[in-house]
Design an enzyme around this catalytic site. Structure first.
Site, short mmCIF file in Angstrom:
data_model
loop_
_atom_site.label_atom_id
_atom_site.label_comp_id
_atom_site.label_asym_id
_atom_site.label_seq_id
_atom_site.Cartn_x
_atom_site.Cartn_y
_atom_site.Cartn_z
N GLY A 26 0.76 -1.22 0.10
CA GLY A 26 0.04 0.02 0.10
C GLY A 26 0.89 1.22 0.13
O GLY A 26 0.78 2.09 -0.62
N HIS A 27 1.76 1.03 0.84
CA HIS A 27 2.82 2.70 1.01
C HIS A 27 3.55 2.53 -0.52
O HIS A 27 3.73 3.54 -1.03
CB HIS A 27 3.93 2.23 1.92
CG HIS A 27 3.39 2.10 3.38
ND1 HIS A 27 3.33 1.22 4.10
CD2 HIS A 27 2.77 3.23 4.12
CE1 HIS A 27 2.88 1.50 5.19
NE2 HIS A 27 2.42 2.52 5.37
N GLY A 137 -2.76 8.11 1.36
CA GLY A 137 -3.81 7.05 0.99
C GLY A 137 -5.22 7.20 1.39
O GLY A 137 -5.52 7.77 2.45
N LYS A 139 -6.92 4.94 2.57
CA LYS A 139 -7.20 4.07 3.57
C LYS A 139 -7.41 4.86 4.78
O LYS A 139 -8.33 4.46 5.56
CB LYS A 139 -5.94 3.12 3.63
CG LYS A 139 -5.72 2.58 5.19
CD LYS A 139 -6.30 1.27 5.12
CE LYS A 139 -6.12 0.53 6.47
NZ LYS A 139 -5.40 1.23 7.51
N ASP A 140 -6.78 5.90 5.14
CA ASP A 140 -7.04 6.82 6.21
C ASP A 140 -7.73 7.95 5.78
O ASP A 140 -7.19 9.12 5.58
CB ASP A 140 -5.49 7.25 6.74
CG ASP A 140 -4.69 5.96 7.38
OD1 ASP A 140 -5.13 5.46 8.47
OD2 ASP A 140 -4.16 5.19 6.37
N VAL A 166 -5.17 -0.27 -1.01
CA VAL A 166 -4.39 -1.46 -1.56
C VAL A 166 -4.72 -2.56 -0.67
O VAL A 166 -4.67 -2.45 0.57
CB VAL A 166 -3.00 -1.42 -1.74
CG1 VAL A 166 -2.43 -2.49 -2.47
CG2 VAL A 166 -2.68 -0.03 -2.75
N MET A 174 -4.49 -3.31 3.41
CA MET A 174 -3.00 -3.53 3.78
C MET A 174 -3.05 -2.49 5.15
O MET A 174 -3.36 -1.45 4.98
CB MET A 174 -2.21 -3.48 2.81
CG MET A 174 -2.19 -4.35 1.79
SD MET A 174 -0.67 -4.24 0.87
CE MET A 174 -1.01 -5.93 -0.23
N SER A 176 0.00 -1.69 8.55
CA SER A 176 1.34 -2.27 9.07
C SER A 176 0.77 -3.02 10.63
O SER A 176 1.28 -3.78 10.94
CB SER A 176 2.04 -0.96 9.62
OG SER A 176 2.39 -0.34 8.47
N ARG A 177 -0.28 -2.56 11.11
CA ARG A 177 -0.79 -3.08 12.05
C ARG A 177 -1.64 -4.66 11.84
O ARG A 177 -1.71 -5.35 12.86
CB ARG A 177 -2.01 -2.25 12.76
CG ARG A 177 -1.58 -1.07 13.31
CD ARG A 177 -2.64 -0.34 13.96
NE ARG A 177 -2.06 0.75 15.02
CZ ARG A 177 -2.34 2.00 14.67
NH1 ARG A 177 -2.70 2.31 13.26
NH2 ARG A 177 -1.70 2.85 15.49
P1 AMP Z 1 1.11 4.92 7.65
O1 AMP Z 1 2.39 4.47 7.58
O2 AMP Z 1 0.11 3.94 8.22
O3 AMP Z 1 0.91 6.13 8.59
O4 AMP Z 1 0.64 5.33 6.26
C1 AMP Z 1 1.26 6.14 5.65
C2 AMP Z 1 0.44 6.47 4.36
O5 AMP Z 1 0.20 5.08 3.65
C3 AMP Z 1 -0.80 6.96 4.79
O6 AMP Z 1 -1.06 7.95 3.62
C4 AMP Z 1 -1.79 6.03 4.52
O7 AMP Z 1 -3.21 6.27 4.14
C5 AMP Z 1 -1.27 5.13 3.41
N1 AMP Z 1 -1.77 3.71 3.46
C6 AMP Z 1 -1.61 2.81 4.50
N2 AMP Z 1 -1.99 1.61 4.06
C7 AMP Z 1 -2.54 1.89 2.98
C8 AMP Z 1 -3.24 0.95 1.95
N3 AMP Z 1 -3.70 -0.23 2.20
N4 AMP Z 1 -3.58 1.50 0.73
C9 AMP Z 1 -3.48 2.68 0.55
N5 AMP Z 1 -2.90 3.50 1.20
C10 AMP Z 1 -2.29 3.19 2.31
#
Ligand code: AMP
Length: 270
Positions: A26-27, A137, A139-140, A166, A174, A176-177
């Protein structure tokens, strides 16, 4: 980092992808979008203590610096910015950014202060990396809307790009958790997306009201003591205000569930 970026900016465009690391596909999809948009791509990796509540998982948040760097090197990312906490928040740090309204519902209800922490760190990262583009993303989704609102309200010279969610092959978004999920929790976790898909299907063919939507979603959640629904809400895609009427592609259905101790979020636009 700021000095490097100011120098780059004289000749080239910059795209930044803010993350908390432990990178997954996803990242990496966000990184590819950034690379298509600008000539220099920067990924930031920072587990931001400001956006975690007292009882949340900041200390134990999954980390994999070596693995992350390997993935980013393979993609040809130009810079990775991985600051230490004391460099971002030295003693005496006193400023926070608060975005009103869009941070109120959904995750904002159960995570007070979370979006202040997000907005503050993202503004700092923008000031440091001076991007023309920044990729977030869907996702958030509430985070995305919060950042877009901040950029508009504070006239920040950066374009926010939104990337689709993703998913794993089985539909789980997807995250990290997801590594927190025990093998036996993986199946129950799929109920989250299944519930959202059921809502989407019903909305395609009719006009259910909020109660009906909640019922349709709950029907997909098996009776299992490992699963606890935190919220299912229907909101306007732009304002994140609760929806009374539905218009095509105008409504976000977002949910958060606990599977055991793991909090998962997901959403669909209906
Ligand atoms: P995080 O590392 O969880 O803070 O996420 C960093 C970025 O990746 C944020 O903009 C999230 O929305 C995006 N992100 C995390 N998981 C996904 C995913 N499965 N699909 C798309 N973007 C994602």
């Amino acid at each position: 980092m700021q000095a490097i970026c100011l120098r780059i900016k004289k000749k080239s465009s910059i795209a930044v992808v803010p993350t908390m690391g432990h990178l997954h596909d996803g990242h990496l999809a966000l990184v590819r979008i950034a690379q298509r948009k600008a000539s220099v791509t920067i990924v930031t990796i920072f587990v931001n203590p400001l956006q975690f509540g007292q009882n949340e998982d900041c200390q134990v948040y999954p980390r994999d610096e070596r693995g992350d760097l390997k993935k980013l090197r393979r993609l040809g990312v130009d810079y990775v910015f991985m600051p230490k906490v004391f460099a971002m928040y030295p003693e005496g740090f006193k400023t926070t950014v608060h975005v009103e309204h869009v941070t109120k519902n959904l995750c904002g209800r159960s995570r007070p202060g979370h979006f202040d922490g997000v907005a503050t760190v993202v503004l700092k990262l923008f000031e440091i990396t001076r991007p023309d583009f920044a990729v977030f993303g869907k996702k958030d989704y509430q985070q995305l809307v919060t950042i877009k609102t901040m950029v508009k309200d504070l006239d920040l010279p950066v374009r926010i790009l939104a990337a689709p969610i993703v998913r794993e092959k089985d539909g789980l978004a997807m995250s990290s958790r997801n590594i927190y999920l025990k093998p036996a929790e993986r199946r129950p976790a799929l109920a989250l997306y299944r519930g959202l898909l059921a809502v989407k299907k019903v909305c395609r063919n009719g006009h259910p009201d909020r109660q009906q939507i909640e019922k349709i979603f709950r029907n997909q959640i098996p009776k299992d003591k490992r699963i606890k629904l935190e919220y299912i809400e229907c909101v306007n895609v732009r304002t994140l205000e609760p929806c009374k009427t539905f218009k095509r592609n105008n409504t976000l259905v977002a949910a958060a569930v606990f599977i055991g101790n793991t909090r998962l979020i997901d959403n669909v636009v209906v």
